[in-house]
Scaffold this motif. Structure first.
Motif, PDB file in Angstrom:
ATOM      1  N   LYS A 249      52.776  54.825 -62.154  1.00  0.00           N
ATOM      2  CA  LYS A 249      54.013  54.672 -61.379  1.00  0.00           C
ATOM      3  C   LYS A 249      55.138  54.396 -62.357  1.00  0.00           C
ATOM      4  O   LYS A 249      54.965  53.594 -63.272  1.00  0.00           O
ATOM      5  CB  LYS A 249      53.899  53.462 -60.456  1.00  0.00           C
ATOM      6  N   VAL A 251      58.384  52.621 -63.095  1.00  0.00           N
ATOM      7  CA  VAL A 251      59.282  51.554 -62.635  1.00  0.00           C
ATOM      8  C   VAL A 251      60.135  51.168 -63.837  1.00  0.00           C
ATOM      9  O   VAL A 251      59.606  50.736 -64.853  1.00  0.00           O
ATOM     10  CB  VAL A 251      58.484  50.333 -62.124  1.00  0.00           C
ATOM     11  N   ASP A 253      62.773  48.964 -64.060  1.00  0.00           N
ATOM     12  CA  ASP A 253      63.242  47.597 -64.229  1.00  0.00           C
ATOM     13  C   ASP A 253      62.042  46.669 -64.429  1.00  0.00           C
ATOM     14  O   ASP A 253      61.110  46.654 -63.629  1.00  0.00           O
ATOM     15  CB  ASP A 253      64.039  47.181 -62.996  1.00  0.00           C
ATOM     16  N   ASN A 255      61.817  43.454 -64.201  1.00  0.00           N
ATOM     17  CA  ASN A 255      61.667  42.419 -63.172  1.00  0.00           C
ATOM     18  C   ASN A 255      60.911  42.976 -61.978  1.00  0.00           C
ATOM     19  O   ASN A 255      60.039  42.328 -61.409  1.00  0.00           O
ATOM     20  CB  ASN A 255      63.042  41.933 -62.696  1.00  0.00           C
ATOM     21  N   VAL A 256      61.300  44.213 -61.591  1.00  0.00           N
ATOM     22  CA  VAL A 256      60.645  44.843 -60.440  1.00  0.00           C
ATOM     23  C   VAL A 256      59.185  45.133 -60.784  1.00  0.00           C
ATOM     24  O   VAL A 256      58.288  44.930 -59.962  1.00  0.00           O
ATOM     25  CB  VAL A 256      61.387  46.145 -60.050  1.00  0.00           C
ATOM     26  N   SER A 259      57.233  42.041 -60.490  1.00  0.00           N
ATOM     27  CA  SER A 259      57.112  41.674 -59.082  1.00  0.00           C
ATOM     28  C   SER A 259      56.029  42.540 -58.412  1.00  0.00           C
ATOM     29  O   SER A 259      55.236  42.048 -57.611  1.00  0.00           O
ATOM     30  CB  SER A 259      58.462  41.866 -58.395  1.00  0.00           C
ATOM     31  N   GLN A 260      55.982  43.818 -58.758  1.00  0.00           N
ATOM     32  CA  GLN A 260      54.959  44.710 -58.190  1.00  0.00           C
ATOM     33  C   GLN A 260      53.569  44.299 -58.668  1.00  0.00           C
ATOM     34  O   GLN A 260      52.597  44.377 -57.927  1.00  0.00           O
ATOM     35  CB  GLN A 260      55.236  46.162 -58.601  1.00  0.00           C
ATOM     36  N   LYS A 262      52.687  41.242 -59.479  1.00  0.00           N
ATOM     37  CA  LYS A 262      52.350  39.988 -58.812  1.00  0.00           C
ATOM     38  C   LYS A 262      51.888  40.225 -57.368  1.00  0.00           C
ATOM     39  O   LYS A 262      50.999  39.553 -56.868  1.00  0.00           O
ATOM     40  CB  LYS A 262      53.560  39.040 -58.811  1.00  0.00           C
ATOM     41  N   SER A 263      52.544  41.185 -56.692  1.00  0.00           N
ATOM     42  CA  SER A 263      52.201  41.399 -55.291  1.00  0.00           C
ATOM     43  C   SER A 263      50.996  42.314 -55.132  1.00  0.00           C
ATOM     44  O   SER A 263      50.557  42.572 -54.021  1.00  0.00           O
ATOM     45  CB  SER A 263      53.406  41.982 -54.552  1.00  0.00           C
ATOM     46  N   GLU A 265      50.911  45.511 -55.896  1.00  0.00           N
ATOM     47  CA  GLU A 265      51.273  46.927 -55.755  1.00  0.00           C
ATOM     48  C   GLU A 265      50.873  47.712 -56.992  1.00  0.00           C
ATOM     49  O   GLU A 265      50.786  48.933 -56.957  1.00  0.00           O
ATOM     50  CB  GLU A 265      52.788  47.071 -55.518  1.00  0.00           C
TER      51      GLU A 265
END
Lengths: 555, 318
Positions: A249, A251, A253, A255-256, A259-260, A262-263, A265
């Motif tokens: 994937k 991505v 950024d 930070n994003v 975050s992905q 951590k969640s 994704e």
């Protein structure tokens, strides 16, 4: 993936446990166990077939045509789809050899002018056709073909021609002996001759939608700047990978991206130093950290062509003024180690007895005094001067790189303590690189260096007149040693190490750089995935055996 | 009207030539070539390789020759090929343009549908509690950069609450699922929409207040017209004209500002293509995108001008 409702997860776990209880005696009887089928219960340490991994990359590939690739992002795609090197580096010992490679044996002639490879039998393209010596010869000929935009042709200038006397023998003929040549040949990723034979390599749809591959995974879907999906190659010559799909994937950024991760994704992401501790503490997360075997460092370069940096004492003074450990703590959150030479400690060519500059402000001040740069008599904190000229210089970095901006400001503060006024200037990357490499209108500059396993790659920065020699470093002995180190009879690492050691000592003694640190490579990986350790190789290496990664849960 | 459109299109041609010249000139004065920039980053690239590629792609030719060649190719419909992907530039652009237009138009609709009514409402209820709240919120969002709002929403609504996906256009493998696509579109469109919306609220509020002070509004009230009739027939129509002027510019801003939203929302649009190509000095892509962008902006302004005639009968296009 991890978005399922808890009750569904529980149900699945219960079903899996039930099936596991029924099947366990059966499985235990079949040792050594083949990979378990998808959904089957998992024994600790037993690879399971099936499942997916979603990896985050920060840049998308440009092409998946091996002969056109210039960037690391494309290389990451290439090594999944095309991956049939004649030799591979052993991730643990870093020895280039036939383990897991397509060649079953190789022979370097005693005069160093001929390398013969004998290919394994039963190595196949994904369409079932055999990978033969003719594929390697075809690929090499295309690399030499002036019509093909292969960017690194000059790198293969020493190989005059290749011959394939039969399906399983390929011979490369060299114009002169060259020790790193085996590594360069190992870099040739063969193209399927039967597919590309009559096609224009520069421009054809297969460059973005390849049909036939040799790697563990095959590119199935690619939506540019969004994602790419790779599926397991049933015909991969080292056996089908355990994972069914490997998704990349894109991505941008960080930070994003974190975050992905951590969640849930995403399963696999390169971590920033500041996110490392948090990633480590997350449930269902494992971190991978290591120093790769490569020449890699962040440095402050001096333009030695210019006054006052043409004076060794000034360069030494600035080198003594840097507290590397403190810098690493502030800039890299401790996730780096200080470097002091042209070869990093992970390399076989590393030597420790080089000139080291450990933080010593008294010595730095003394050196500047000796060089004739004096503080104003009435102001001991003022700017030093000599012959009526104040000691002022500029330090450049590329804007957008926060790490380098921090280094520049720390350096500015340190220099001020020494009585040197450093002006910090950030420039857009292309303009900055042009300044450093072409116009040379620069005094101090912050950059990073990265080259492969063979220290010969550093010749470009330390040999007189080379285009990447931004510092203007020039030492006749070093110029003489580089070619010698690359052509040592027999190419024994121990012999070559002696010569690179001498180069390292000669370079560091003249302080053309402030060698700062080498980054630790940091990755976050979902606890669901069992990786094979990288050893000292980077994740972008095709020798990292990621086809042996498996999902512990089978999904 | 047809004559007007033809005239405007003809007028745009010299402008496009000028833009093409300026764009080409700007890139020609950058001292680096893409291949030379590569040298700095890759220890495997040699001077010889660099020179060979520079020659092949015409970097050794003088500026006028290169410009005329490039322009000639464009006029023949050939926008060239990327130096790095080797793909036709036109194909690369049109693969992504729909994604950018989808995001930009969704954001545009959100900013219109929220910004205009809120601006009018705020003006009609001047200095009330609700007006103050709207103005404070507007100031807050003006002060906070859009990318920061985006990041906060991704991390909170996407990462922690899991209400929205954290990026991408659809869940991989579900590209045909319309609901899934809308779910992915919602957050980026909302963030880009907020960005446009705050401008509309302020503009609409000040315009409405301005119109409310006009004599013809007072006359309309004096004639005995009801409040809603006055607002709908007189105030709204007149206060929306300056807003309409900003549409052309807004569309351009949304397309050109797309790089930020596309980056944080992993949206595969043209903004990221331009950004990447500019950083790599992939001139054929950057130049072609500049030209496509210029044409889009000109179309945007043409639509604005035509819309004038409908909104304000005093404006005659012929």
């Amino acid at each position: 993936m991890n978005h399922r409702a808890p009750h569904r997860r529980l149900t699945r776990a219960a079903v899996a446990l039930g099936i596991g209880a029924l099947l366990f005696p059966l499985l235990a009887a079949c040792a050594p166990a083949p990979p378990a089928a998808p959904g089957a219960p998992v024994q600790p340490g037993q690879p399971v077939r099936g499942g997916t991994i979603t990896e985050i990359k920060f840049a998308d590939a440009s092409t998946i045509q091996p002969l056109l690739i210039q960037d690391a992002a494309s290389r990451a795609y290439e090594i999944k789809h095309y991956n049939a090197p004649l030799l591979r580096y052993d991730p643990e010992t870093l020895v280039l050899g036939t383990k897991d490679a397509v060649a079953e044996s190789f022979d370097l002639s005693s005069d160093g002018l001929r390398v013969t490879f004998r290919l394994r039998d039963n190595v196949k393209w994904s369409d079932g056709r055999p990978i033969t010596a003719h594929d390697y010869k075809f690929t090499f000929d295309k690399m030499k073909d002036p019509q093909v935009d292969f960017p690194y042709r000059a790198l293969y200038a020493r190989i005059e021609r290749a011959e394939a006397p039969d399906d399983r023998t390929i011979i490369f003929y060299l114009s002169e002996p060259f020790c790193p040549i085996l590594g360069q040949i190992a870099d040739i990723n063969p193209l399927p001759k039967h597919v590309f034979e009559n096609l224009n390599i520069n421009d054809n749809p297969l460059n973005i939608k390849p049909t036939v591959g040799s790697g563990p995974f095959l590119l199935k879907e690619w939506v540019r700047d969004s994602h790419a999906v790779f599926t397991a190659n049933e015909n991969f010559y080292l056996g089908r990978p355990y994972l069914d799909t490997w998704t990349i994937k894109i991505v941008r950024d960080q930070n994003v991206a974190f975050s992905q991760y951590k969640s849930g994704e995403a399963d696999f992401v390169a971590l920033r130093a500041q996110d490392f501790e948090e990633a480590k503490a997350l449930p269902n997360s494992q971190v991978i950290q290591f120093y790769a075997a490569q020449s890699s460092w962040t440095y402050i370069g001096f333009n030695m062509r210019r006054e006052p940096l043409n004076d060794l004492r000034v360069r030494q003074a600035l080198s003594y003024a840097v507290d590397r450990q403190q810098l690493i703590e502030r800039v890299r959150y401790g996730r780096a180690r200080p470097t002091q030479g042209i070869v990093t400690p992970s390399s076989w060519a590393y030597v420790d007895d080089v000139t080291k500059f450990t933080y010593d402000m008294a010595k730095a001040n003394q050196l500047l005094d000796e060089a004739g740069w004096r503080r104003p008599p009435n102001n001991p904190q003022g700017i030093r001067s000599k012959d009526g000229r104040e000691l002022r210089m500029r330090i450049f970095y590329n804007t957008g790189n926060n790490e380098r901006e921090m280094i520049a400001t720390i350096m500015q503060a340190q220099a001020r303590q020494l009585g040197i006024e450093l002006e910090v200037i950030g420039e857009e990357f292309q303009a900055y690189i042009n300044r450093v490499n072409n116009t040379r209108d620069v005094e101090l500059f912050i950059l990073g260096w990265l080259s492969g396993l063979d220290p010969n790659g550093t010749e470009n920065i330390w040999s007189t007149g080379k285009p990447q020699n931004a510092t203007g470093f020039s030492n006749p002995r070093v110029d003489e040693l580089y070619p010698r180190a690359a052509t040592v009879p027999g190419c024994k690492e121990s012999d070559r190490r002696v010569l690179y050691g001498e180069i390292s000592r000669l370079v560091t003694a003249e302080a053309p750089y402030i060698f700062l640190y080498e980054n630790e490579l940091l990755y976050g990986l979902s606890g669901r995935i069992q990786p094979v350790p990288f050893g000292k190789l980077t994740d972008a290496s095709r020798d990292t055996r990621y086809w042996l990664w498996y999902s512990k849960t089978g999904r | 009207m047809t004559k007007y459109i033809i005239r405007r299109v003809l007028q745009a041609i010299p402008l496009l030539f000028l833009i093409s010249f300026l764009a080409f000139w700007i890139y020609s004065i950058i001292p680096n070539t893409p291949f030379r920039a590569e040298l700095a980053l890759n220890p495997n690239a040699t001077e010889e390789d660099i020179r060979r590629l520079e020659e092949k792609y015409g970097f050794n030719k003088p500026f006028p020759v290169r410009y005329v060649e490039w322009l000639g190719n464009i006029l023949r419909g050939d926008f060239g090929r990327s130096y790095f992907t080797k793909r036709p530039v036109f194909e690369m652009i049109f693969e992504r343009l729909p994604n950018t237009l989808l995001l930009a138009s969704s954001a545009f609709l959100i900013s219109l549908c929220v910004g205009i009514p809120l601006g009018i409402y705020s003006a009609l209820n001047r200095n009330t509690v609700s007006d103050n709240i709207i103005r404070s919120v507007t100031v807050f969002f003006t002060a906070l950069p859009a990318w920061a709002i985006g990041l906060i929403l991704i991390i909170v609504l996407g990462g922690q609450l899991r209400w929205f996906p954290q990026g991408g256009m659809y869940t991989i493998g579900k590209e045909a699922d319309l609901l899934n696509r809308l779910h992915h579109l919602a957050l980026p469109a909302l963030v880009a929409g907020i960005d446009g919306c705050v401008g509309y609220i302020r503009l609409m509020r000040s315009q409405t207040l301005e119109v409310l002070r006009q004599d013809y509004v007072r006359t309309a009230y004096a004639k005995g017209l009801g409040r809603s009739a006055v607002i709908w027939r007189h105030v709204l129509r007149n206060s929306i004209i300056p807003v309409w002027t900003s549409f052309g510019g807004l569309l351009a801003a949304l397309v050109s500002g797309a790089a930020i939203f596309e980056t944080i929302f992993s949206w595969p649009g043209i903004g990221r293509l331009v950004l990447d190509s500019a950083l790599k000095l992939d001139y054929p892509v950057v130049l072609a995108t500049t030209m496509v962008g210029a044409v889009l902006i000109l179309i945007g302004y043409l639509i604005v001008d035509i819309g004038y005639a409908w909104l304000d009968p005093r404006v005659r296009l012929e």
